[in-house]
Design a protein around this motif. Structure first.
Motif, PDB file in Angstrom:
ATOM      1  N   PRO A 189      18.309  16.313   5.711  1.00 44.27           N
ATOM      2  CA  PRO A 189      17.722  16.075   4.385  1.00 44.27           C
ATOM      3  C   PRO A 189      18.717  16.278   3.234  1.00 44.27           C
ATOM      4  N   GLY A 190      19.718  17.130   3.436  1.00 43.07           N
ATOM      5  CA  GLY A 190      20.716  17.351   2.389  1.00 43.07           C
ATOM      6  C   GLY A 190      21.638  16.168   2.178  1.00 43.07           C
ATOM      7  N   SER A 191      21.690  15.249   3.130  1.00 46.21           N
ATOM      8  CA  SER A 191      22.572  14.088   2.993  1.00 46.21           C
ATOM      9  C   SER A 191      21.885  12.884   2.350  1.00 46.21           C
ATOM     10  N   ILE A 192      20.591  12.982   2.086  1.00 43.81           N
ATOM     11  CA  ILE A 192      19.856  11.852   1.507  1.00 43.81           C
ATOM     12  C   ILE A 192      20.172  11.738   0.020  1.00 43.81           C
ATOM     13  N   ASP A 193      20.559  10.541  -0.401  1.00 44.27           N
ATOM     14  CA  ASP A 193      20.872  10.273  -1.800  1.00 44.27           C
ATOM     15  C   ASP A 193      20.045   9.069  -2.245  1.00 44.27           C
ATOM     16  N   VAL A 194      19.213   9.271  -3.244  1.00 44.54           N
ATOM     17  CA  VAL A 194      18.407   8.189  -3.811  1.00 44.54           C
ATOM     18  C   VAL A 194      18.835   8.027  -5.257  1.00 44.54           C
ATOM     19  N   SER A 195      19.219   6.807  -5.627  1.00 42.01           N
ATOM     20  CA  SER A 195      19.634   6.564  -7.004  1.00 42.01           C
ATOM     21  C   SER A 195      19.059   5.234  -7.476  1.00 42.01           C
ATOM     22  N   CYS A 196      18.956   5.111  -8.793  1.00 45.07           N
ATOM     23  CA  CYS A 196      18.429   3.890  -9.388  1.00 45.07           C
ATOM     24  C   CYS A 196      19.317   3.520 -10.568  1.00 45.07           C
ATOM     25  N   GLU A 197      19.959   2.382 -10.461  1.00 41.92           N
ATOM     26  CA  GLU A 197      20.814   1.892 -11.535  1.00 41.92           C
ATOM     27  C   GLU A 197      20.332   0.506 -11.923  1.00 41.92           C
ATOM     28  N   ASP A 198      20.104   0.333 -13.212  1.00 43.39           N
ATOM     29  CA  ASP A 198      19.487  -0.889 -13.724  1.00 43.39           C
ATOM     30  C   ASP A 198      18.132  -1.011 -13.033  1.00 43.39           C
ATOM     31  N   ARG A 199      17.901  -1.994 -12.194  1.00 41.77           N
ATOM     32  CA  ARG A 199      16.642  -2.103 -11.452  1.00 41.77           C
ATOM     33  C   ARG A 199      16.892  -2.087  -9.945  1.00 41.77           C
ATOM     34  N   THR A 200      18.056  -1.583  -9.532  1.00 39.10           N
ATOM     35  CA  THR A 200      18.400  -1.525  -8.120  1.00 39.10           C
ATOM     36  C   THR A 200      18.248  -0.098  -7.608  1.00 39.10           C
ATOM     37  N   LEU A 201      17.347   0.073  -6.661  1.00 39.78           N
ATOM     38  CA  LEU A 201      17.106   1.365  -6.028  1.00 39.78           C
ATOM     39  C   LEU A 201      17.962   1.423  -4.769  1.00 39.78           C
ATOM     40  N   ARG A 239      20.300   1.308   2.127  1.00 45.37           N
ATOM     41  CA  ARG A 239      19.410   0.178   1.844  1.00 45.37           C
ATOM     42  C   ARG A 239      19.248   0.069   0.343  1.00 45.37           C
ATOM     43  N   GLN A 240      19.251  -1.146  -0.172  1.00 49.58           N
ATOM     44  CA  GLN A 240      19.032  -1.383  -1.598  1.00 49.58           C
ATOM     45  C   GLN A 240      17.818  -2.284  -1.769  1.00 49.58           C
ATOM     46  N   VAL A 241      17.026  -1.947  -2.793  1.00 43.61           N
ATOM     47  CA  VAL A 241      15.829  -2.705  -3.117  1.00 43.61           C
ATOM     48  C   VAL A 241      15.872  -3.004  -4.607  1.00 43.61           C
ATOM     49  N   THR A 242      15.677  -4.259  -4.982  1.00 42.53           N
ATOM     50  CA  THR A 242      15.606  -4.623  -6.391  1.00 42.53           C
ATOM     51  C   THR A 242      14.167  -4.477  -6.839  1.00 42.53           C
ATOM     52  N   LEU A 243      13.962  -3.647  -7.869  1.00 43.34           N
ATOM     53  CA  LEU A 243      12.618  -3.366  -8.369  1.00 43.34           C
ATOM     54  C   LEU A 243      12.281  -4.318  -9.513  1.00 43.34           C
ATOM     55  N   GLY A 244      11.019  -4.672  -9.615  1.00 35.44           N
ATOM     56  CA  GLY A 244      10.569  -5.547 -10.684  1.00 35.44           C
ATOM     57  C   GLY A 244      10.416  -4.800 -12.000  1.00 35.44           C
ATOM     58  N   ARG A 245      10.133  -5.533 -13.024  1.00 38.33           N
ATOM     59  CA  ARG A 245       9.909  -4.932 -14.343  1.00 38.33           C
ATOM     60  C   ARG A 245       8.519  -4.293 -14.377  1.00 38.33           C
ATOM     61  N   GLY A 246       8.317  -3.393 -15.316  1.00 34.04           N
ATOM     62  CA  GLY A 246       7.014  -2.775 -15.473  1.00 34.04           C
ATOM     63  C   GLY A 246       6.824  -1.522 -14.634  1.00 34.04           C
ATOM     64  N   LEU A 247       7.920  -0.937 -14.156  1.00 31.50           N
ATOM     65  CA  LEU A 247       7.834   0.296 -13.382  1.00 31.50           C
ATOM     66  C   LEU A 247       8.473   1.438 -14.162  1.00 31.50           C
ATOM     67  N   ALA A 248       7.954   2.633 -13.994  1.00 28.37           N
ATOM     68  CA  ALA A 248       8.496   3.814 -14.671  1.00 28.37           C
ATOM     69  C   ALA A 248       9.605   4.389 -13.789  1.00 28.37           C
ATOM     70  N   LEU A 249      10.810   3.842 -13.915  1.00 30.78           N
ATOM     71  CA  LEU A 249      11.921   4.228 -13.048  1.00 30.78           C
ATOM     72  C   LEU A 249      12.346   5.681 -13.252  1.00 30.78           C
ATOM     73  N   ASP A 250      12.095   6.230 -14.427  1.00 33.20           N
ATOM     74  CA  ASP A 250      12.474   7.618 -14.688  1.00 33.20           C
ATOM     75  C   ASP A 250      11.470   8.619 -14.100  1.00 33.20           C
ATOM     76  N   LYS A 251      10.388   8.133 -13.520  1.00 36.34           N
ATOM     77  CA  LYS A 251       9.363   9.020 -12.952  1.00 36.34           C
ATOM     78  C   LYS A 251       9.206   8.842 -11.444  1.00 36.34           C
ATOM     79  N   ILE A 252      10.213   8.287 -10.780  1.00 33.86           N
ATOM     80  CA  ILE A 252      10.163   8.124  -9.326  1.00 33.86           C
ATOM     81  C   ILE A 252      10.280   9.502  -8.680  1.00 33.86           C
ATOM     82  N   SER A 253       9.428   9.770  -7.697  1.00 36.76           N
ATOM     83  CA  SER A 253       9.509  11.036  -6.967  1.00 36.76           C
ATOM     84  C   SER A 253       9.772  10.738  -5.493  1.00 36.76           C
TER      85      SER A 253
END
Length: 140
Positions: free
Chosen positions: A50-62, A89-103
């Motif tokens: 679990p310590g090696s998991i890195d989740v990041s979001c830049e622009d609309r790419t998760l 893995r990368q996922v492109t997210l659509g508009r209308g999402l609260a990217l700053d509140k991803i948990s």
């Protein structure tokens, strides 16, 4: 009794193992579904620290990245199907999402991300007024 013998069977098995290890080292199966006013992304990451998991979001790419370490064996490997290395893995997210509140949470080998819908993207009621009568609400 007749026996079938394939002289290339061992080569096929060896090549299949090598190909599976390189292919599976980058595989990260996932589910994505909507549940009310948020989206849920569940990614399979068995055997990941679990310590090696890195989740990041830049622009609309998760981007999800994790490291699976190899078990060191003192003896000779007889079968090695569990890949080691970095999975991403990368996922492109659509508009209308609260990217700053991803948990994110990790349990039982599954990484779960909750992606809420932004307030401005949620349906709302708009009041329509006209002269000579009361205000009427229309659902948008």
């Amino acid at each position: 009794m007749a026996t079938y013998w394939d002289p290339f069977q061992d080569m096929d098995r060896l090549f299949g193992t090598l190909a599976a290890n390189t292919r599976n080292a980058t595989a990260m199966p996932m589910d994505l579904f909507r549940e009310g006013d948020h989206f849920v992304l569940a990614a399979d990451l068995p055997g990941i620290d679990p310590g090696s998991i890195d989740v990041s979001c830049e622009d609309r790419t998760l981007t999800i990245r994790a490291e699976r370490t190899s078990r060191s064996a003192e003896g000779q490997w007889l079968l090695r199907e569990r890949p080691a290395g970095t999975v991403a893995r990368q996922v492109t997210l659509g508009r209308g999402l609260a990217l700053d509140k991803i948990s994110a949470s990790y349990a039982d080998g599954v990484l779960t991300l909750t992606i809420p819908v932004a307030e401005e993207a949620k349906p709302r009621k708009i009041e329509v007024t006209h002269s000579g009568s009361e205000a009427t609400q229309i659902e948008a």
